[in-house]
Scaffold this motif. Structure first.
Motif, PDB file in Angstrom:
ATOM      1  N   LYS A 229      14.536  -3.811   3.671  1.00 24.42           N
ATOM      2  CA  LYS A 229      14.385  -5.021   2.868  1.00 24.42           C
ATOM      3  C   LYS A 229      13.691  -4.705   1.543  1.00 24.42           C
ATOM      4  O   LYS A 229      13.098  -3.634   1.360  1.00 24.42           O
ATOM      5  N   TYR A 230      13.768  -5.661   0.624  1.00 27.25           N
ATOM      6  CA  TYR A 230      13.031  -5.589  -0.627  1.00 27.25           C
ATOM      7  C   TYR A 230      11.590  -6.020  -0.360  1.00 27.25           C
ATOM      8  O   TYR A 230      11.341  -6.967   0.387  1.00 27.25           O
ATOM      9  N   LEU A 231      10.658  -5.336  -0.984  1.00 28.78           N
ATOM     10  CA  LEU A 231       9.247  -5.673  -0.860  1.00 28.78           C
ATOM     11  C   LEU A 231       8.658  -5.916  -2.234  1.00 28.78           C
ATOM     12  O   LEU A 231       8.926  -5.157  -3.181  1.00 28.78           O
ATOM     13  N   LYS A 232       7.861  -6.969  -2.344  1.00 25.60           N
ATOM     14  CA  LYS A 232       7.108  -7.234  -3.562  1.00 25.60           C
ATOM     15  C   LYS A 232       5.646  -6.957  -3.254  1.00 25.60           C
ATOM     16  O   LYS A 232       5.037  -7.653  -2.439  1.00 25.60           O
ATOM     17  N   ILE A 233       5.109  -5.942  -3.918  1.00 25.48           N
ATOM     18  CA  ILE A 233       3.811  -5.421  -3.513  1.00 25.48           C
ATOM     19  C   ILE A 233       2.952  -5.028  -4.708  1.00 25.48           C
ATOM     20  O   ILE A 233       3.446  -4.830  -5.822  1.00 25.48           O
ATOM     21  N   TYR A 234       1.652  -4.909  -4.429  1.00 32.42           N
ATOM     22  CA  TYR A 234       0.743  -4.211  -5.320  1.00 32.42           C
ATOM     23  C   TYR A 234       0.561  -2.806  -4.744  1.00 32.42           C
ATOM     24  O   TYR A 234       0.029  -2.661  -3.641  1.00 32.42           O
ATOM     25  N   PRO A 235       1.002  -1.760  -5.420  1.00 34.09           N
ATOM     26  CA  PRO A 235       0.736  -0.411  -4.922  1.00 34.09           C
ATOM     27  C   PRO A 235      -0.737  -0.072  -5.128  1.00 34.09           C
ATOM     28  O   PRO A 235      -1.316  -0.403  -6.170  1.00 34.09           O
ATOM     29  N   LEU A 236      -1.352   0.559  -4.129  1.00 32.75           N
ATOM     30  CA  LEU A 236      -2.790   0.808  -4.180  1.00 32.75           C
ATOM     31  C   LEU A 236      -3.157   2.286  -4.237  1.00 32.75           C
ATOM     32  O   LEU A 236      -4.090   2.677  -4.935  1.00 32.75           O
ATOM     33  N   GLN A 237      -2.437   3.115  -3.472  1.00 34.56           N
ATOM     34  CA  GLN A 237      -2.835   4.523  -3.401  1.00 34.56           C
ATOM     35  C   GLN A 237      -1.717   5.351  -2.790  1.00 34.56           C
ATOM     36  O   GLN A 237      -0.983   4.880  -1.913  1.00 34.56           O
ATOM     37  N   LEU A 238      -1.603   6.594  -3.242  1.00 34.01           N
ATOM     38  CA  LEU A 238      -0.697   7.559  -2.627  1.00 34.01           C
ATOM     39  C   LEU A 238      -1.507   8.421  -1.671  1.00 34.01           C
ATOM     40  O   LEU A 238      -2.597   8.894  -2.012  1.00 34.01           O
ATOM     41  N   ILE A 239      -0.988   8.610  -0.460  1.00 32.69           N
ATOM     42  CA  ILE A 239      -1.699   9.347   0.583  1.00 32.69           C
ATOM     43  C   ILE A 239      -0.782  10.425   1.146  1.00 32.69           C
ATOM     44  O   ILE A 239       0.393  10.153   1.425  1.00 32.69           O
ATOM     45  N   TYR A 240      -1.307  11.622   1.336  1.00 32.61           N
ATOM     46  CA  TYR A 240      -0.533  12.679   1.992  1.00 32.61           C
ATOM     47  C   TYR A 240      -1.077  12.888   3.401  1.00 32.61           C
ATOM     48  O   TYR A 240      -2.271  13.151   3.580  1.00 32.61           O
ATOM     49  N   VAL A 241      -0.216  12.771   4.414  1.00 31.39           N
ATOM     50  CA  VAL A 241      -0.616  12.932   5.807  1.00 31.39           C
ATOM     51  C   VAL A 241       0.413  13.799   6.515  1.00 31.39           C
ATOM     52  O   VAL A 241       1.617  13.492   6.497  1.00 31.39           O
ATOM     53  N   ASN A 242      -0.049  14.861   7.144  1.00 34.84           N
ATOM     54  CA  ASN A 242       0.794  15.786   7.909  1.00 34.84           C
ATOM     55  C   ASN A 242       1.910  16.384   7.053  1.00 34.84           C
ATOM     56  O   ASN A 242       1.698  17.363   6.367  1.00 34.84           O
ATOM     57  N   ILE A 243       3.094  15.780   7.059  1.00 34.66           N
ATOM     58  CA  ILE A 243       4.226  16.387   6.347  1.00 34.66           C
ATOM     59  C   ILE A 243       4.803  15.493   5.263  1.00 34.66           C
ATOM     60  O   ILE A 243       5.825  15.828   4.665  1.00 34.66           O
ATOM     61  N   ALA A 244       4.178  14.349   4.995  1.00 37.89           N
ATOM     62  CA  ALA A 244       4.837  13.396   4.096  1.00 37.89           C
ATOM     63  C   ALA A 244       3.830  12.651   3.223  1.00 37.89           C
ATOM     64  O   ALA A 244       2.643  12.543   3.544  1.00 37.89           O
ATOM     65  N   TRP A 245       4.355  12.109   2.115  1.00 38.72           N
ATOM     66  CA  TRP A 245       3.593  11.234   1.237  1.00 38.72           C
ATOM     67  C   TRP A 245       3.833   9.780   1.636  1.00 38.72           C
ATOM     68  O   TRP A 245       4.953   9.408   1.975  1.00 38.72           O
ATOM     69  N   TYR A 246       2.763   8.993   1.601  1.00 36.79           N
ATOM     70  CA  TYR A 246       2.814   7.583   1.961  1.00 36.79           C
ATOM     71  C   TYR A 246       2.245   6.736   0.828  1.00 36.79           C
ATOM     72  O   TYR A 246       1.411   7.208   0.052  1.00 36.79           O
ATOM     73  N   LEU A 247       2.682   5.488   0.795  1.00 36.19           N
ATOM     74  CA  LEU A 247       2.166   4.533  -0.181  1.00 36.19           C
ATOM     75  C   LEU A 247       1.360   3.460   0.544  1.00 36.19           C
ATOM     76  O   LEU A 247       1.866   2.792   1.445  1.00 36.19           O
ATOM     77  N   LEU A 248       0.113   3.319   0.163  1.00 34.66           N
ATOM     78  CA  LEU A 248      -0.734   2.229   0.646  1.00 34.66           C
ATOM     79  C   LEU A 248      -0.511   1.045  -0.287  1.00 34.66           C
ATOM     80  O   LEU A 248      -0.624   1.179  -1.507  1.00 34.66           O
ATOM     81  N   HIS A 249      -0.155  -0.112   0.284  1.00 32.26           N
ATOM     82  CA  HIS A 249       0.234  -1.232  -0.566  1.00 32.26           C
ATOM     83  C   HIS A 249      -0.219  -2.571   0.022  1.00 32.26           C
ATOM     84  O   HIS A 249      -0.582  -2.670   1.201  1.00 32.26           O
ATOM     85  N   GLU A 250      -0.188  -3.609  -0.839  1.00 32.87           N
ATOM     86  CA  GLU A 250      -0.586  -4.963  -0.461  1.00 32.87           C
ATOM     87  C   GLU A 250       0.536  -5.927  -0.824  1.00 32.87           C
ATOM     88  O   GLU A 250       1.060  -5.881  -1.945  1.00 32.87           O
ATOM     89  N   ASP A 251       0.903  -6.789   0.101  1.00 30.30           N
ATOM     90  CA  ASP A 251       1.959  -7.751  -0.173  1.00 30.30           C
ATOM     91  C   ASP A 251       1.572  -8.666  -1.340  1.00 30.30           C
ATOM     92  O   ASP A 251       0.448  -9.170  -1.408  1.00 30.30           O
ATOM     93  N   TYR A 252       2.527  -8.890  -2.224  1.00 26.34           N
ATOM     94  CA  TYR A 252       2.294  -9.636  -3.461  1.00 26.34           C
ATOM     95  C   TYR A 252       1.809 -11.064  -3.198  1.00 26.34           C
ATOM     96  O   TYR A 252       0.965 -11.585  -3.931  1.00 26.34           O
ATOM     97  N   LYS A 253       2.300 -11.702  -2.124  1.00 27.28           N
ATOM     98  CA  LYS A 253       1.937 -13.093  -1.836  1.00 27.28           C
ATOM     99  C   LYS A 253       0.944 -13.225  -0.684  1.00 27.28           C
ATOM    100  O   LYS A 253      -0.075 -13.898  -0.801  1.00 27.28           O
ATOM    101  N   SER A 254       1.240 -12.581   0.447  1.00 26.18           N
ATOM    102  CA  SER A 254       0.412 -12.797   1.640  1.00 26.18           C
ATOM    103  C   SER A 254      -0.868 -11.980   1.651  1.00 26.18           C
ATOM    104  O   SER A 254      -1.829 -12.328   2.340  1.00 26.18           O
ATOM    105  N   GLY A 255      -0.884 -10.868   0.923  1.00 19.41           N
ATOM    106  CA  GLY A 255      -2.057 -10.004   0.933  1.00 19.41           C
ATOM    107  C   GLY A 255      -2.080  -9.031   2.090  1.00 19.41           C
ATOM    108  O   GLY A 255      -3.046  -8.266   2.247  1.00 19.41           O
ATOM    109  N   GLN A 256      -1.024  -9.019   2.925  1.00 21.43           N
ATOM    110  CA  GLN A 256      -0.983  -8.088   4.055  1.00 21.43           C
ATOM    111  C   GLN A 256      -0.926  -6.653   3.547  1.00 21.43           C
ATOM    112  O   GLN A 256      -0.163  -6.318   2.646  1.00 21.43           O
ATOM    113  N   LEU A 257      -1.757  -5.816   4.136  1.00 22.28           N
ATOM    114  CA  LEU A 257      -1.826  -4.412   3.754  1.00 22.28           C
ATOM    115  C   LEU A 257      -0.908  -3.584   4.648  1.00 22.28           C
ATOM    116  O   LEU A 257      -0.710  -3.895   5.825  1.00 22.28           O
TER     117      LEU A 257
END
Length: 225
Positions: A43-71
């Motif tokens: 799906k499409y996500l509308k988010i505030y990107p917060l931080q890039l994180i590297y864990v084990n073998i991959a890069w991840y994006l820590l983000h917050e939902d644009y409307k609900s605030g769910q992390l």
């Protein structure tokens, strides 16, 4: 991608724009094009990107939902290269930092990267979410590995069993986790195969026993074939 000279059409292609959006506090629209988990939602996500994180073998994006605030934490290469800035003026750095601090608080309580549903996060942030105490017994083949990990989790305790020939017969690893982290913790324990045994809670004991029976049945089925 560079080493293989292969364009994969993922969010990695927009990494500089993504970093800029984090710094400026800009809301963005991205598209999750792959989801290997049970629900399989893309799906499409509308988010505030917060931080890039590297864990084990991959890069991840820590983000917050644009409307609900769910992390949430999402693997970067499961997003397509769709990238759209929703607002030229971003929110303040104070708001970005505040959300980041909440996310880090949730991550510290976690076992892994799963931050839970919006409702679970609200309860946990208000101190109304009960943590579950889990006890796993590890046996001699892997005890040294368990004993050296004295900082795996903030709410852990390691208890040694009775001594045999100068060494403990087993060690019990006790940790308090939110419900949202149990699946990730179980996957970690299952990696120790027959050298680990859940002692509590009963639900995880039953799940581990079922996993062992299913594995044995699969091997027996293969042998018959």
């Amino acid at each position: 991608m560079m080493s293989q000279s292969k364009y994969r059409e993922t969010l990695f292609e927009k990494i500089e724009a993504l970093e800029s959006a984090i710094i400026k506090g800009q809301a963005i629209e991205v598209f999750r094009c792959r989801n290997p988990y049970k629900n399989g939602n893309t799906k499409y996500l509308k988010i505030y990107p917060l931080q890039l994180i590297y864990v084990n073998i991959a890069w991840y994006l820590l983000h917050e939902d644009y409307k609900s605030g769910q992390l949430g934490v999402s693997r970067l290469d499961r997003f397509s290269d769709h990238f759209k800035i929703l607002s030229s003026t971003g929110r303040s750095s104070n708001l970005q930092v505040k959300s980041l601090q909440v996310a880090h608080h949730l991550l510290k309580a976690s076992w892994g990267l799963k931050l839970g549903t919006e409702e679970e996060q609200k309860l946990e942030r208000c101190g109304q979410s009960a943590f579950i105490e889990v006890t796993v017994r590890f046996f001699p083949e892997v005890m040294e590995f368990i004993l050296e990990g004295d900082k795996r989790h903030l709410k852990q305790e390691i208890r040694e069993g009775p001594k045999q020939d100068g060494k403990p017969a087993y060690v019990d690893y006790i940790v308090k986790l939110p419900e949202r982290s149990l699946d990730e913790f179980c996957r970690w324990v299952y990696g120790f195969m027959g050298n680990a045994e859940f002692k509590s809670p009963p639900k995880l004991v039953e799940h581990h026993q079922k996993a062992a029976r299913d594995l044995l049945a699969r091997y027996n089925s293969n042998n018959l074939g």
